[in-house]
Design a protein around this motif. Structure first.
Motif, PDB file in Angstrom:
ATOM      1  N   LEU A   1       0.781  -1.279   0.018  1.00  0.00           N
ATOM      2  CA  LEU A   1       0.088  -0.021  -0.019  1.00  0.00           C
ATOM      3  C   LEU A   1       0.974   1.317   0.029  1.00  0.00           C
ATOM      4  O   LEU A   1       0.396   2.167  -0.766  1.00  0.00           O
ATOM      5  N   GLY A   2       2.145   1.338   0.936  1.00  0.00           N
ATOM      6  CA  GLY A   2       2.891   2.345   0.851  1.00  0.00           C
ATOM      7  C   GLY A   2       3.433   2.568  -0.818  1.00  0.00           C
ATOM      8  O   GLY A   2       3.504   3.649  -1.211  1.00  0.00           O
ATOM      9  N   GLU A   3       3.949   1.487  -1.383  1.00  0.00           N
ATOM     10  CA  GLU A   3       4.459   1.754  -2.757  1.00  0.00           C
ATOM     11  C   GLU A   3       3.308   2.080  -3.785  1.00  0.00           C
ATOM     12  O   GLU A   3       3.684   2.964  -4.707  1.00  0.00           O
ATOM     13  N   LEU A   4       2.236   1.614  -3.468  1.00  0.00           N
ATOM     14  CA  LEU A   4       1.011   2.092  -4.303  1.00  0.00           C
ATOM     15  C   LEU A   4       0.828   3.364  -4.232  1.00  0.00           C
ATOM     16  O   LEU A   4       0.536   4.329  -5.311  1.00  0.00           O
ATOM     17  N   TYR A   5       1.000   3.944  -2.785  1.00  0.00           N
ATOM     18  CA  TYR A   5       0.556   5.444  -2.523  1.00  0.00           C
ATOM     19  C   TYR A   5       1.556   6.223  -3.645  1.00  0.00           C
ATOM     20  O   TYR A   5       1.266   7.229  -4.106  1.00  0.00           O
ATOM     21  N   GLN A   6       2.816   5.911  -3.470  1.00  0.00           N
ATOM     22  CA  GLN A   6       4.031   6.442  -4.047  1.00  0.00           C
ATOM     23  C   GLN A   6       3.750   6.415  -5.673  1.00  0.00           C
ATOM     24  O   GLN A   6       3.774   7.271  -6.511  1.00  0.00           O
ATOM     25  N   VAL A   7       3.242   5.287  -6.251  1.00  0.00           N
ATOM     26  CA  VAL A   7       3.170   5.539  -7.706  1.00  0.00           C
ATOM     27  C   VAL A   7       2.058   6.097  -8.151  1.00  0.00           C
ATOM     28  O   VAL A   7       1.969   6.930  -9.124  1.00  0.00           O
ATOM     29  N   LEU A   8       0.960   6.038  -7.250  1.00  0.00           N
ATOM     30  CA  LEU A   8      -0.294   6.806  -7.568  1.00  0.00           C
ATOM     31  C   LEU A   8      -0.089   8.026  -7.707  1.00  0.00           C
ATOM     32  O   LEU A   8      -0.551   9.006  -8.510  1.00  0.00           O
ATOM     33  N   GLY A   9       0.548   8.549  -6.777  1.00  0.00           N
ATOM     34  CA  GLY A   9       1.092  10.168  -6.530  1.00  0.00           C
ATOM     35  C   GLY A   9       1.962  10.455  -7.621  1.00  0.00           C
ATOM     36  O   GLY A   9       1.667  11.595  -8.280  1.00  0.00           O
ATOM     37  N   ALA A  10       2.822   9.741  -8.024  1.00  0.00           N
ATOM     38  CA  ALA A  10       3.686  10.137  -9.411  1.00  0.00           C
ATOM     39  C   ALA A  10       2.875  10.024 -10.535  1.00  0.00           C
ATOM     40  O   ALA A  10       3.110  10.919 -11.448  1.00  0.00           O
ATOM     41  N   LEU A  11       1.852   9.435 -10.633  1.00  0.00           N
ATOM     42  CA  LEU A  11       0.816   9.224 -11.844  1.00  0.00           C
ATOM     43  C   LEU A  11      -0.195  10.341 -11.661  1.00  0.00           C
ATOM     44  O   LEU A  11      -1.100  10.534 -12.750  1.00  0.00           O
ATOM     45  N   ASP A  12       0.023  11.396 -10.561  1.00  0.00           N
ATOM     46  CA  ASP A  12      -0.891  12.285 -10.575  1.00  0.00           C
ATOM     47  C   ASP A  12      -2.517  11.925 -10.296  1.00  0.00           C
ATOM     48  O   ASP A  12      -3.405  12.186 -10.901  1.00  0.00           O
ATOM     49  N   ALA A  13      -2.743  10.706  -9.486  1.00  0.00           N
ATOM     50  CA  ALA A  13      -4.062  10.208  -9.317  1.00  0.00           C
ATOM     51  C   ALA A  13      -5.016  11.248  -8.713  1.00  0.00           C
ATOM     52  O   ALA A  13      -4.335  12.031  -7.822  1.00  0.00           O
ATOM     53  N   PRO A  14      -6.277  11.128  -8.635  1.00  0.00           N
ATOM     54  CA  PRO A  14      -7.008  11.922  -7.863  1.00  0.00           C
ATOM     55  C   PRO A  14      -6.787  11.990  -6.793  1.00  0.00           C
ATOM     56  O   PRO A  14      -6.556  10.759  -6.072  1.00  0.00           O
ATOM     57  N   GLU A  15      -7.079  12.861  -5.853  1.00  0.00           N
ATOM     58  CA  GLU A  15      -7.034  13.001  -4.338  1.00  0.00           C
ATOM     59  C   GLU A  15      -7.899  11.846  -3.717  1.00  0.00           C
ATOM     60  O   GLU A  15      -7.474  11.286  -2.826  1.00  0.00           O
ATOM     61  N   ALA A  16      -9.079  11.477  -4.236  1.00  0.00           N
ATOM     62  CA  ALA A  16     -10.026  10.554  -3.692  1.00  0.00           C
ATOM     63  C   ALA A  16      -9.241   9.207  -3.554  1.00  0.00           C
ATOM     64  O   ALA A  16      -9.362   8.323  -2.964  1.00  0.00           O
ATOM     65  N   VAL A  17      -8.627   8.786  -4.691  1.00  0.00           N
ATOM     66  CA  VAL A  17      -7.684   7.751  -4.737  1.00  0.00           C
ATOM     67  C   VAL A  17      -6.675   7.577  -3.691  1.00  0.00           C
ATOM     68  O   VAL A  17      -6.590   6.598  -2.968  1.00  0.00           O
ATOM     69  N   LEU A  18      -5.721   8.636  -3.333  1.00  0.00           N
ATOM     70  CA  LEU A  18      -4.764   8.537  -2.561  1.00  0.00           C
ATOM     71  C   LEU A  18      -5.401   8.712  -1.245  1.00  0.00           C
ATOM     72  O   LEU A  18      -4.791   7.853  -0.417  1.00  0.00           O
ATOM     73  N   ASP A  19      -6.481   9.187  -0.996  1.00  0.00           N
ATOM     74  CA  ASP A  19      -7.139   9.076   0.527  1.00  0.00           C
ATOM     75  C   ASP A  19      -7.459   7.793   0.854  1.00  0.00           C
ATOM     76  O   ASP A  19      -7.271   7.306   1.952  1.00  0.00           O
ATOM     77  N   GLN A  20      -8.127   7.138  -0.335  1.00  0.00           N
ATOM     78  CA  GLN A  20      -8.513   5.719   0.057  1.00  0.00           C
ATOM     79  C   GLN A  20      -7.108   4.971   0.510  1.00  0.00           C
ATOM     80  O   GLN A  20      -7.389   4.104   1.500  1.00  0.00           O
ATOM     81  N   VAL A  21      -6.171   4.940  -0.458  1.00  0.00           N
ATOM     82  CA  VAL A  21      -4.978   4.403   0.021  1.00  0.00           C
ATOM     83  C   VAL A  21      -4.458   4.647   1.376  1.00  0.00           C
ATOM     84  O   VAL A  21      -3.983   3.514   2.094  1.00  0.00           O
ATOM     85  N   VAL A  22      -4.369   5.775   1.847  1.00  0.00           N
ATOM     86  CA  VAL A  22      -3.751   6.264   3.010  1.00  0.00           C
ATOM     87  C   VAL A  22      -4.851   5.546   4.087  1.00  0.00           C
ATOM     88  O   VAL A  22      -4.226   5.176   5.193  1.00  0.00           O
ATOM     89  N   ALA A  23      -5.884   5.796   3.884  1.00  0.00           N
ATOM     90  CA  ALA A  23      -7.029   5.148   5.037  1.00  0.00           C
ATOM     91  C   ALA A  23      -6.822   3.800   5.175  1.00  0.00           C
ATOM     92  O   ALA A  23      -6.539   3.235   6.390  1.00  0.00           O
ATOM     93  N   ALA A  24      -6.602   3.092   4.170  1.00  0.00           N
ATOM     94  CA  ALA A  24      -6.129   1.532   4.246  1.00  0.00           C
ATOM     95  C   ALA A  24      -5.015   1.355   4.899  1.00  0.00           C
ATOM     96  O   ALA A  24      -4.910   0.359   5.508  1.00  0.00           O
ATOM     97  N   LEU A  25      -4.079   2.051   4.470  1.00  0.00           N
ATOM     98  CA  LEU A  25      -2.710   1.772   5.168  1.00  0.00           C
ATOM     99  C   LEU A  25      -2.702   1.971   6.676  1.00  0.00           C
ATOM    100  O   LEU A  25      -1.942   1.313   7.519  1.00  0.00           O
ATOM    101  N   GLU A  26      -3.456   3.132   7.086  1.00  0.00           N
ATOM    102  CA  GLU A  26      -3.501   3.415   8.333  1.00  0.00           C
ATOM    103  C   GLU A  26      -4.520   2.609   9.242  1.00  0.00           C
ATOM    104  O   GLU A  26      -4.596   2.813  10.282  1.00  0.00           O
TER     105      GLU A  26
END
Length: 65
Positions: free
Chosen positions: A24-49
């Protein structure tokens, strides 16, 4: 200390909590580099936490242009 098994994969391979957190941490980094929408990043962070997911679903999803 062993973590409980979270998912069972084929051939008795196991994906444990540590592996899932790393993924999930790696996925967050990749999605951020791909400029994923904030909702996608929020979902990954919530799952990680381990918290509640802020969105019931991210689907349907359409790539931004």
């Amino acid at each position: 200390m062993n973590h409980p098994t979270l998912l069972t994969l084929q051939d008795d391979k196991r994906l444990d909590i540590e592996q899932l957190e790393k993924l999930l941490g790696e996925l967050y980094q990749v999605l951020g580099a791909l400029d994923a929408p904030e909702a996608v990043l929020d979902q990954v962070v919530a799952a990680l936490e381990g918290g509640p997911l802020p969105h019931e679903s991210l689907l349907p999803f359409a790539a931004q242009e």
